[in-house]
Design an enzyme around this catalytic site. Structure first.
Site, short mmCIF file in Angstrom:
data_model
loop_
_atom_site.label_atom_id
_atom_site.label_comp_id
_atom_site.label_asym_id
_atom_site.label_seq_id
_atom_site.Cartn_x
_atom_site.Cartn_y
_atom_site.Cartn_z
N SER A 241 0.85 -1.18 0.00
CA SER A 241 0.00 0.00 0.00
C SER A 241 0.89 1.24 0.00
CB SER A 241 -0.92 -0.02 1.23
OG SER A 241 -1.86 1.05 1.18
N CYS A 242 0.24 2.42 -0.10
CA CYS A 242 0.98 3.68 -0.09
C CYS A 242 -0.04 4.81 0.03
CB CYS A 242 1.84 3.82 -1.35
SG CYS A 242 0.89 3.81 -2.88
N GLY A 243 0.22 5.95 -0.58
CA GLY A 243 -0.72 7.05 -0.51
C GLY A 243 -1.90 6.91 -1.46
N GLY A 245 -1.64 4.32 -4.34
CA GLY A 245 -1.45 3.16 -5.20
C GLY A 245 -0.32 3.26 -6.19
N TRP A 270 -4.03 4.66 0.91
CA TRP A 270 -4.40 5.52 2.02
C TRP A 270 -5.45 6.57 1.64
CZ3 TRP A 270 -3.90 4.16 6.75
CH2 TRP A 270 -4.26 5.07 7.75
#
Length: 287
Positions: A241-243, A245, A270
């Site tokens: 995951s991240c901010g 994608g 996120w």
């Protein structure tokens, strides 16, 4: 004679030697966060590697959702790919400006829609320019491609699946954002989002996989070590995951180089999880 990739990561030397191969498609997959100017498309219009085409992550996306640059439908991606001149037999090399920020997202998108003949340029445009190699503002013309997608649903995770995984712990979740965003020491740039991380997740900022001086990828053993030091068990499945994608795919690409492909991406990331609501959020170092 048709060109074939030496692996999932190609050098600037290799690309320079194959620039004019007719079946090679070069994609500039550069991306910038909202509000950062000039935007990536404007950078591309100013200078790019000769024969490159611009892969617009925000355009090649699902426009029926409010979430940014979510994967499009297979049918929509077929049209996007064909418009870029990509066919099922094309050999594709992707780069971005810093080295490995968004190129992984383009690599992952192509593979998720069934196109495995794709590699990332080691060091990206940054290394290409540092070596004094040619760039141009001329946008090349190319014939339309013929692309049939084969969607790999196992490469993508939804919010519901990530919620279920909090209980089952069937997959490890690793977050590519900075440590300060992961712990909530720093607020999210997108307005309205809560700060913190998914319960049970661990953190490895995506730029830990590259040489800060050159933008080149670390070797496979160093990449594996970075993941292990972050707390990842390389024998178990992973969701990245991240901010929003994008940089999660940099982790997926790094894991691929380390020999691990049972990796999925939480596409909403996120931007979806951190919205006001009932998704659980943890702050600080706590898992």
């Amino acid at each position: 004679m048709s060109v074939s990739l030496p692996g999932s990561l190609v050098s600037t030397d290799w690309l320079a030697a194959h620039l004019d191969q007719p079946d090679l498609v070069i994609l500039d997959g550069s991306f910038k966060l909202p509000g950062v100017t000039p935007i990536a498309a404007e950078d591309f219009a100013t200078r790019h590697i000769p024969n490159a085409r611009f892969f617009d992550i925000d355009k090649i996306a699902d426009h029926e959702t409010s979430l940014p640059h979510m994967l499009p439908s297979p049918e929509a991606f077929e049209h996007y790919a064909a418009d870029l001149g990509i066919s099922n037999d094309s050999v594709v090399v992707v780069y971005d400006t810093p080295g490995l920020m968004s190129a992984g997202r383009v690599w992952w998108t192509l593979r998720t829609f069934g196109h495995d003949k794709v590699a990332v340029l080691d060091g990206g445009l940054r290394k290409w320019l540092a070596q004094g190699r040619p760039v141009t503002e001329t946008v090349a013309t190319f014939p339309k491609g013929v692309f049939q997608a084969r969607f790999h649903a196992e490469a993508v995770r939804s919010k519901t699946q990530v919620l279920d995984n909090i209980e089952s712990r069937a997959e490890q979740v690793i977050d590519a954002r900075s440590a300060a965003r992961f712990t909530a020491a720093e607020k999210e740039a997108r307005p309205g989002l809560r700060s913190g991380h998914i319960p049970g997740s661990i953190n490895l900022p995506f730029n830990a996989l590259t040489n800060p001086e050159t933008g080149e990828l670390l070797d496979a053993s160093s990449i594996a070590k970075a993941f292990e030091q972050a707390g990842l068990d390389l024998s178990k499945p992973v969701t990245a995951s991240c901010g929003s994608g994008v940089t999660a795919a940099a982790l997926a690409f790094g894991l691929h180089l380390a020999g691990k492909d049972d990796v999925a991406i939480y596409d909403g990331a996120w931007t979806e999880w951190g919205q006001p609501g009932d998704t659980p959020v943890v702050t600080g170092e706590e898992k």
